[in-house]
Design a protein around this motif. Structure first.
Motif, PDB file in Angstrom:
ATOM      1  N   GLU A   1       0.530  -1.004  -0.192  1.00  0.00           N
ATOM      2  CA  GLU A   1       0.149   0.309   0.279  1.00  0.00           C
ATOM      3  C   GLU A   1       1.105   1.363   0.035  1.00  0.00           C
ATOM      4  N   TRP A   2       1.742   1.236  -0.976  1.00  0.00           N
ATOM      5  CA  TRP A   2       3.273   2.345  -1.032  1.00  0.00           C
ATOM      6  C   TRP A   2       3.601   2.833   0.107  1.00  0.00           C
ATOM      7  N   GLN A   3       3.593   2.098   1.243  1.00  0.00           N
ATOM      8  CA  GLN A   3       4.381   2.182   2.286  1.00  0.00           C
ATOM      9  C   GLN A   3       5.929   1.073   2.746  1.00  0.00           C
ATOM     10  N   PRO A   4       6.964   2.246   3.298  1.00  0.00           N
ATOM     11  CA  PRO A   4       8.049   1.868   3.218  1.00  0.00           C
ATOM     12  C   PRO A   4       8.215   0.467   4.256  1.00  0.00           C
ATOM     13  N   GLU A   5       9.213  -0.453   4.138  1.00  0.00           N
ATOM     14  CA  GLU A   5       9.034  -1.853   4.619  1.00  0.00           C
ATOM     15  C   GLU A   5      10.529  -1.294   5.661  1.00  0.00           C
ATOM     16  N   PRO A   6      10.053  -1.637   7.063  1.00  0.00           N
ATOM     17  CA  PRO A   6      11.459  -1.362   7.659  1.00  0.00           C
ATOM     18  C   PRO A   6      12.516  -2.305   8.076  1.00  0.00           C
ATOM     19  N   ALA A   7      11.748  -3.546   7.518  1.00  0.00           N
ATOM     20  CA  ALA A   7      12.973  -4.347   7.558  1.00  0.00           C
ATOM     21  C   ALA A   7      14.058  -4.645   6.256  1.00  0.00           C
ATOM     22  N   GLU A   8      13.379  -3.788   5.221  1.00  0.00           N
ATOM     23  CA  GLU A   8      14.194  -3.813   3.859  1.00  0.00           C
ATOM     24  C   GLU A   8      14.724  -2.930   4.197  1.00  0.00           C
ATOM     25  N   VAL A   9      14.214  -1.040   4.439  1.00  0.00           N
ATOM     26  CA  VAL A   9      16.189  -0.242   5.168  1.00  0.00           C
ATOM     27  C   VAL A   9      16.967  -1.180   5.774  1.00  0.00           C
ATOM     28  N   GLU A  10      16.957  -1.990   6.894  1.00  0.00           N
ATOM     29  CA  GLU A  10      17.175  -2.299   8.493  1.00  0.00           C
ATOM     30  C   GLU A  10      18.390  -3.960   7.591  1.00  0.00           C
ATOM     31  N   SER A  11      17.788  -4.216   6.232  1.00  0.00           N
ATOM     32  CA  SER A  11      18.468  -5.304   5.075  1.00  0.00           C
ATOM     33  C   SER A  11      19.637  -4.017   4.204  1.00  0.00           C
ATOM     34  N   LEU A  12      19.307  -2.957   4.122  1.00  0.00           N
ATOM     35  CA  LEU A  12      20.094  -2.325   3.306  1.00  0.00           C
ATOM     36  C   LEU A  12      21.576  -1.413   3.765  1.00  0.00           C
ATOM     37  N   LEU A  13      20.903  -1.584   5.710  1.00  0.00           N
ATOM     38  CA  LEU A  13      21.471  -0.873   6.130  1.00  0.00           C
ATOM     39  C   LEU A  13      22.573  -1.483   6.141  1.00  0.00           C
ATOM     40  N   ASN A  14      22.692  -2.685   6.908  1.00  0.00           N
ATOM     41  CA  ASN A  14      23.636  -4.156   7.047  1.00  0.00           C
ATOM     42  C   ASN A  14      24.769  -4.270   5.492  1.00  0.00           C
ATOM     43  N   ARG A  15      23.922  -3.615   4.748  1.00  0.00           N
ATOM     44  CA  ARG A  15      25.055  -4.034   3.677  1.00  0.00           C
ATOM     45  C   ARG A  15      26.309  -3.027   3.335  1.00  0.00           C
ATOM     46  N   VAL A  16      25.839  -1.860   4.357  1.00  0.00           N
ATOM     47  CA  VAL A  16      26.926  -0.441   4.480  1.00  0.00           C
ATOM     48  C   VAL A  16      27.762  -0.324   5.151  1.00  0.00           C
ATOM     49  N   ARG A  17      28.746  -0.075   4.536  1.00  0.00           N
ATOM     50  CA  ARG A  17      30.189  -0.488   5.071  1.00  0.00           C
ATOM     51  C   ARG A  17      30.905   1.139   5.498  1.00  0.00           C
ATOM     52  N   GLY A  18      30.208   1.931   5.045  1.00  0.00           N
ATOM     53  CA  GLY A  18      30.727   3.679   5.218  1.00  0.00           C
ATOM     54  C   GLY A  18      29.689   4.433   6.998  1.00  0.00           C
ATOM     55  N   GLU A  19      29.925   5.662   6.223  1.00  0.00           N
ATOM     56  CA  GLU A  19      28.441   6.530   6.304  1.00  0.00           C
ATOM     57  C   GLU A  19      27.503   6.422   5.376  1.00  0.00           C
ATOM     58  N   ALA A  20      26.659   6.365   6.342  1.00  0.00           N
ATOM     59  CA  ALA A  20      25.062   5.267   5.893  1.00  0.00           C
ATOM     60  C   ALA A  20      24.133   7.177   6.090  1.00  0.00           C
ATOM     61  N   LEU A  21      23.722   7.431   4.931  1.00  0.00           N
ATOM     62  CA  LEU A  21      22.145   9.080   5.329  1.00  0.00           C
ATOM     63  C   LEU A  21      20.893   8.226   4.810  1.00  0.00           C
ATOM     64  N   LEU A  22      19.713   8.019   5.805  1.00  0.00           N
ATOM     65  CA  LEU A  22      18.731   7.595   5.359  1.00  0.00           C
ATOM     66  C   LEU A  22      17.374   8.697   5.180  1.00  0.00           C
ATOM     67  N   VAL A  23      17.360   8.791   3.339  1.00  0.00           N
ATOM     68  CA  VAL A  23      16.128   9.542   3.028  1.00  0.00           C
ATOM     69  C   VAL A  23      14.725   9.275   3.616  1.00  0.00           C
ATOM     70  N   LEU A  24      13.926  10.381   4.066  1.00  0.00           N
ATOM     71  CA  LEU A  24      12.383  10.209   4.585  1.00  0.00           C
ATOM     72  C   LEU A  24      12.017  11.357   3.696  1.00  0.00           C
ATOM     73  N   ASN A  25      10.733  10.748   2.946  1.00  0.00           N
ATOM     74  CA  ASN A  25       9.378  12.184   3.167  1.00  0.00           C
ATOM     75  C   ASN A  25       8.289  11.317   2.776  1.00  0.00           C
ATOM     76  N   PRO A  26       7.986  11.397   3.504  1.00  0.00           N
ATOM     77  CA  PRO A  26       6.323  10.800   3.806  1.00  0.00           C
ATOM     78  C   PRO A  26       4.843  11.251   3.583  1.00  0.00           C
ATOM     79  N   GLN A  27       5.587  12.556   3.511  1.00  0.00           N
ATOM     80  CA  GLN A  27       4.747  13.352   2.191  1.00  0.00           C
ATOM     81  C   GLN A  27       4.968  13.701   0.855  1.00  0.00           C
ATOM     82  N   HIS A  28       6.789  14.256   0.676  1.00  0.00           N
ATOM     83  CA  HIS A  28       6.990  15.038  -0.136  1.00  0.00           C
ATOM     84  C   HIS A  28       7.199  13.663  -0.714  1.00  0.00           C
ATOM     85  N   ASN A  29       6.063  12.570  -1.233  1.00  0.00           N
ATOM     86  CA  ASN A  29       6.941  11.496  -2.484  1.00  0.00           C
ATOM     87  C   ASN A  29       5.655  11.125  -3.185  1.00  0.00           C
TER      88      ASN A  29
END
Length: 420
Positions: free
Chosen positions: A157-185
């Protein structure tokens, strides 16, 4: 669309903006630019908030025509913004270093880039961006960031999945930045508070910085309480060391995109670091506009204008969705119902999709004088259909034009058999 030429003409110099290239192609094929209905970007060039424009006719203080020695914007606007952000986001008073507010003086895109500079220095900085989404690649890729999209799809229903974000963050070796845009998407579907709070918690647990792109926070459906991500950030990071920045343009809610004025909210040390980066390339600018905005924000007319804009967008969204169903044959699931932003996003008829791209359909629409926007500026494998399912593509339509203009655009698509 008579204003287009006035903001498009680059003389003999190149113009790499995609919409500019498409408009030039339209002209080369014999199209009349005055007849073009432009529905790609959130812009009209004609409808600045009347009360805001009127403030420019008032006598402005002489000091607003010079430099400002504060790197955080004209003090009068900074103070007005602090009160405005605190009020509209229902925040506690910023008296404990939990947050402060500065003026974004040359567009929020530049502020995002300046924030990105703070995260450089280590190996392989990575930014996680929502997809469908906006042109975050244009901001962060030139800085050396690797982009990892996380998917928004009909299945969730066009909602983000925190589990997917966590999986992606586990792949990051350096600095990580998460962009959020709950109304501006681009979907126009607001993210739930629970999803956002979980995403913020995931970022904090991984030590990732957070960027909140809050351009359309104010422009939600009438009577609805929007997901207040800025307040969530203040609450969930109070005892944490992660860096975060919220950018909120005022151009979207007052139809003055060219002013380049917005709000930057973060902890004071982060605002100071961003300001140092900004000052490496620019002094404060547009101070007369900042002075006018400071006066306008403190008026009841500012809130009234935003209330009216909410109603206007909601009515246009309902009207266009109904016409897409009734007159152009789009099934209900091809036009996701949104409650925020200034766009309606809908699926491209399958017969016009090529290689999961919306471009062939956009060109067909342009041929009849309607320029729609791309449904996304990011790509994600999570959005690609499973094998054997016809690829989906989307376009978006700006709802800020008058209803007769939107009707004419839909009529042209219907006459050209560009419905479902």
């Amino acid at each position: 669309m008579k204003p287009t030429q006035l903001v498009l003409d680059s003389g003999s110099l190149p113009n790499d903006h995609l919409d500019a290239r498409l408009i030039r192609r339209y002209e080369a094929d014999g199209g009349d630019i005055d007849d073009l209905i432009y529905l790609s970007l959130g812009e009209t060039w004609t409808s600045v908030a009347p009360g805001l424009a009127a403030t420019l006719a008032d006598r402005l203080p002489a000091h607003t025509h010079g430099y400002t020695l504060s790197p955080y914007g004209l003090p009068a606007l900074r103070d007005a913004l602090q009160a405005y952000i605190t009020r509209t986001h229902h925040l506690p008073e910023p008296d404990a270093g939990n947050f402060d507010v500065a003026v974004s003086q040359s567009g929020t895109r530049a502020a995002m880039s300046d924030f990105g500079h703070l995260l450089l220095g280590g190996p392989e900085p990575t930014v996680l961006v929502p997809s469908p989404g906006w042109d975050y690649a244009g901001v962060f890729a030139p800085l050396g960031f690797r982009l990892l999209p996380y998917g928004l799809s009909p299945a969730t229903e066009w909602q983000p999945e925190p589990a997917e974000v966590e999986s992606l963050l586990n792949r990051v070796r350096g600095e990580a930045l998460l962009v959020l845009n709950p109304q501006h998407n681009p979907t126009g579907v607001e993210w739930s508070s629970d999803k956002v709070r979980s995403l913020v918690g995931t970022a904090v647990a991984h030590g990732a910085a957070i960027l909140l792109d809050d351009a359309y926070y104010a422009l939600h459906a009438p009577g609805k309480s929007p997901t207040n991500v800025l307040r969530i950030l203040v609450e969930e990071t109070a005892q944490e060391s992660v860096q975060w920045l919220a950018v909120r343009t005022l151009g979207k809610q007052f139809h003055c995109n060219g002013w380049g004025i917005g709000a930057l909210t973060a902890r004071p040390p982060t605002l100071a670091q961003v300001a140092r980066v900004t000052q490496q390339r620019s002094y404060g600018c547009a101070l007369p506009l900042q002075a006018a905005m400071a006066t306008w924000l403190q008026s009841d007319a500012a809130d009234s204008f935003v209330d009216g804009l909410r109603r206007s967008y909601a009515a246009a969204r309902l009207h266009v969705a109904r016409r897409l169903h009734r007159d152009l044959g789009f099934p209900p699931d091809a036009v996701p119902a949104g409650t925020c932003s200034a766009y309606l996003r809908f699926r491209v008829p399958p017969r016009h999709v090529r290689d999961a791209s919306e471009e062939p359909y956009r060109r067909l629409c342009l041929a009849v004088g309607v320029l729609l926007g791309a449904g996304s500026m990011t790509d994600s494998p999570a959005l690609l259909p499973s094998r054997g399912v016809h690829p989906e593509a989307y376009v978006r339509l700006f709802l800020g034009q008058p209803l007769p203009v939107l009707d004419e655009a839909l009529d042209r698509l219907a006459r050209a058999d560009l419905g479902w």
